[in-house]
Write an enzyme that holds these catalytic residues in place. Structure first.
Site, PDB file in Angstrom:
ATOM      1  CB  CYS A 170      -0.933   0.011   1.220  1.00 38.79           C
ATOM      2  SG  CYS A 170      -2.351  -1.092   1.070  1.00 38.79           S
ATOM      3  CB  ILE A 171       2.790   2.920   2.677  1.00 40.67           C
ATOM      4  CG1 ILE A 171       1.707   2.647   3.726  1.00 40.67           C
ATOM      5  CG2 ILE A 171       3.381   4.301   2.922  1.00 40.67           C
ATOM      6  CD1 ILE A 171       2.214   2.646   5.139  1.00 40.67           C
TER       7      ILE A 171
END
Length: 446
Positions: free
Chosen positions: A277-278
């Site tokens: 994600c990040i």
């Protein structure tokens, strides 16, 4: 007011006679299937990987932080089955899509998995089905990409014949306090019926379903959550560099600052960003923003800072080897401790450790790794050359044979006392040695 079709769907959710299809049986899809099984709901799992499907049906697949008891029980009682037969997509009442949304090498969204999955659904779509995308993406994907494919191929209409929604996954692998069922779920629907049906479905699976006004808003919520984290991590990574030059320990600063009961939230530096994600999600928004002639300078700057962290760590490692009078990095034997992108899980997606190995070996050093959760490096897009490398033991004699140990992941199941006692040089990017009280003259933070 909901239609009779939506009301019938909701009734089937309430009496648990609904059948759910989960497409993508990975770190998101399996927990989602488990959440449904806990509620007594039948699940059909879809995946293109025959080996994974066979292992799931045999109850043999193991993701270390996910208990598989319910999957095993589900296969025994026929409440769960995994399949590669996408012709069965017409069977479930709701199809939940949890497939990868990576970036291309040019940092542009790669929606190929979403598109292929949507095309597969469109060929089997039937009236009354709910289709929900959970994969993180840019605002507009559900309505601008998925809906046209579903409508043009199936000749059915969203909001009338079938129902479309977006509900972003919020998994945090290895988090002991929060799992799929205990994390509120954001839901945005393409119309009132889609929203009502999705709220009923997720309301049965998780602690709380939170409605928003549109699928685009729901898509933006997920991006905002991860951009918030990425930007704040970039901030502390930059502070680490500045404070280190001043002789100040950034971890001590953060620990002291977080005693303030308001106005401060602790984030911690590291060797780079990892996970699904990040490192990826912020660039979905920067790409989409260009369509509106907007440059997301703040987000892009954060990305630049976080991307540079592995390079800074390797530079620090080289300086420490040289300043300690040992050798040049090009002549060194380095042990990387931790391949997983975060502690206590077996997930190495986008792990900064892979970049660290690449950078260190480019300088001529020999690199090995140890990870109690990852016995062998599996194929990745960015680092195919590392495929097949195996974790090495870290006994007393083995540790003494390395010129430096670089701690990239702070797994709990590691004897840090032995590492500090037996390694010639320890470069700690996670502050784990200090946290566990194993500070020594051979331990340096990076």
């Amino acid at each position: 007011m909901t239609s009779s079709v939506a009301e019938q769907f909701i009734e089937r959710v309430d009496d648990r006679s609904i059948v759910i299809g989960v497409i993508g049986l990975g770190y998101v899809g399996i927990p989602l299937a488990l959440a449904a099984l806990r509620q007594g709901i039948k699940v059909i799992g879809f995946d293109i990987d025959q080996k994974r499907v066979d292992a799931l049906n045999a109850g043999q697949i193991a993701i270390k932080h996910i208990p598989m008891d319910l999957i095993v029980e589900g296969t025994r009682t026929s409440r769960f089955v995994a399949t590669t037969d996408f012709d069965r997509l017409g069977e479930p009442d709701a199809l939940l899509i949890a497939v990868p949304t990576p970036l291309t090498k040019y940092r542009e969204p790669d929606l190929s998995y979403v598109v292929r999955t949507t095309e597969a659904i469109a060929q089997r779509l039937r009236k009354g089905q709910l289709v929900v995308l959970e994969s993180t993406t840019y605002p507009g994907t559900t309505e601008e990409v998925m809906r046209p494919i579903l409508e043009s191929t199936s000749a059915l209409t969203s909001g009338k014949d079938f129902f479309l929604a977006f509900s972003p996954e919020r998994e945090d692998p290895g988090n002991p306090d929060f799992g799929t069922s205990t994390i509120p779920k954001i839901v945005g629907g393409d119309g009132a019926d889609a929203l009502a049906m999705s709220l009923a479905l997720y309301g049965a699976l998780v602690v709380k379903a939170v409605p928003v006004s549109s699928t685009a808003t729901a898509e933006a919520v997920k991006l905002t959550e991860n951009i918030f984290r990425a930007v704040n991590i970039a901030l502390v990574n930059e502070l680490k560099t500045v404070y280190a030059a001043m002789g100040i320990d950034v971890w001590e600063v953060i620990d002291a600052a977080k005693t303030k009961p308001f106005g401060f939230m602790p984030f911690y530096p590291g060797p780079g960003l990892g996970g699904h994600c990040i490192p990826i999600d912020p660039f979905y928004l920067t790409w989409k923003a260009r369509e509106y002639d907007i440059t997301t300078r703040f987000i892009e700057l954060a990305g630049e800072i976080n991307t540079r962290m592995p390079y800074q760590v390797v530079d620090q490692l080289a300086r420490l080897l040289d300043s300690e009078g040992r050798m040049n990095l090009s002549d060194a034997r380095i042990l990387i401790l931790g391949i997983a992108y975060k502690k206590n899980i077996d997930d190495m997606r986008e792990s900064p450790s892979l970049k660290l190995i690449e950078l260190i070996e480019k300088r001529g050093a020999k690199v090995a790794f140890h990870d109690p959760f990852i016995p062998v490096i599996t194929p990745t897009r960015e680092h195919p050359e590392l495929t097949g490398r195996k974790s090495v033991p870290i006994g007393k004699e083995a540790l003494a044979g390395y010129d430096a140990v670089l701690i990239a992941t702070d797994h709990d199941d590691v004897d840090y006392a032995s590492i500090v006692a037996n390694a010639k040089l320890v470069v700690d990017t996670r502050n784990v040695c200090a946290r566990k009280g194993f500070g020594a003259a051979n331990v340096f933070k990076a």
